[in-house]
Design an enzyme around this catalytic site. Structure first.
Site, PDB file in Angstrom:
ATOM      1  CB  CYS A   1      -0.116  -3.815  -4.262  1.00  0.00           C
ATOM      2  SG  CYS A   1       0.851  -3.013  -2.969  1.00  0.00           S
TER       3      CYS A   1
ATOM      4  CB  CYS B   1       3.026  -2.222  -5.376  1.00  0.00           C
ATOM      5  SG  CYS B   1       2.946  -3.594  -4.193  1.00  0.00           S
TER       6      CYS B   1
END
Length: 283
Positions: A36, A39
């Site tokens: 991700c 993230c």
């Protein structure tokens, strides 16, 4: 630079870190994964903010690829997702990436303010019998946040223990019904007991004698001393100042007034008020 408190969460430590840990601190849970990119963009911001509040914030990281059961338990639908825990309950959160200033504002909502910390310290002092220190700290909290009912109740508790019954009664009378919790009831009961103990037959007899002889300064000073000993400081000071207003140099009236004022706890508004009155008489 202060390091953030960062803990990797798994099934074994989740209860301790999130539920138990959030009783004392704000726990920020960051649900993330290696794949991700958002993230990876958000994580340094969270670590920076956690480092800004090292004694108040814990950053708990959940790798959703490795801890899929935890991600399922928290019903995580997208990454990154951030959840704030306080007192064992989720209180806030967001999905995606937010600006640092926005996240900081979220964090600060759940951190104790200066007056909250003063109230906590004051309550500990009262509980351990350090009433004067508790009074001073609670008074500082009330000065910072006059609308804090908790600060007012703690101040009333300390005032009651120090014999400042008039002030305690005034403080408690201003507490809204919605804030009249168990602690409020405890302090109110303590005040009622103290008031009953302060109304002795000897005091009533002296007051009756003074009513018959209002110009008897010796009697008035004697009543003032008895009132002060019964923790009725404001009434005592008013009697002494009644003498001083008529005869500034009568007996030990000035010294008696100074002794009473010096014996009041630091920060007591009664002391400040009557000191001003005394100085205006002297100068």
């Amino acid at each position: 630079m202060t390091q953030a408190v960062v803990i990797d969460i798994n099934l074994e430590n989740a209860q301790r870190v999130i539920i138990e840990g959030s009783q004392d601190k704000l726990v920020i849970i960051d649900f993330w994964a290696d794949w991700c990119e958002s993230c990876k963009q958000l994580m340094p911001t969270l670590e920076k903010l956690a480092a800004a509040f090292p004694t108040q914030v814990v950053l708990a990281k959940v790798n959703c690829d490795e801890q899929q059961q935890l991600a399922t338990q928290f019903n995580i639908r997208s990454l990154p997702t951030v959840i704030f825990f306080k007192d064992g309950q989720p209180v806030d959160g967001f999905a995606g990436v937010e600006r640092e200033s926005t996240i900081r504002a979220r964090i600060e909502k759940y951190l104790p303010t200066v007056d909250d910390e003063l109230v906590t310290q004051a309550l500990k002092c009262v509980e351990t019998g350090e009433y004067e220190q508790g009074y001073t700290l609670a008074k500082q909290a009330v000065d910072i946040n006059p609308d804090s009912s908790q600060a007012q109740i703690v101040l009333a508790d300390a005032a009651c223990e120090l014999g400042r019954l008039e002030q305690a009664e005034q403080l408690l009378s201003s507490i809204r019904m919605v804030d009249q919790d168990q602690y409020f009831q405890h302090v109110m009961s303590k005040l009622n007991v103290a008031k009953q103990a302060a109304d002795s037959p000897e005091l009533r007899q002296l007051a009756e004698q003074l009513t018959s002889a209002p110009d008897n300064h010796e009697l008035r000073l004697e009543l003032a001393a008895k009132l002060y000993a019964a923790h009725r400081a404001e009434e005592a000071l008013e009697h002494i100042f009644a003498v001083l207003r008529q005869d500034l140099n009568f007996g030990q009236a000035k010294q008696q007034a100074l002794d009473m004022l010096n014996a009041l706890p630091k920060g007591d508004p009664l002391a400040a008020s009557y000191r001003r009155k005394l100085y205006s008489m002297l100068y």
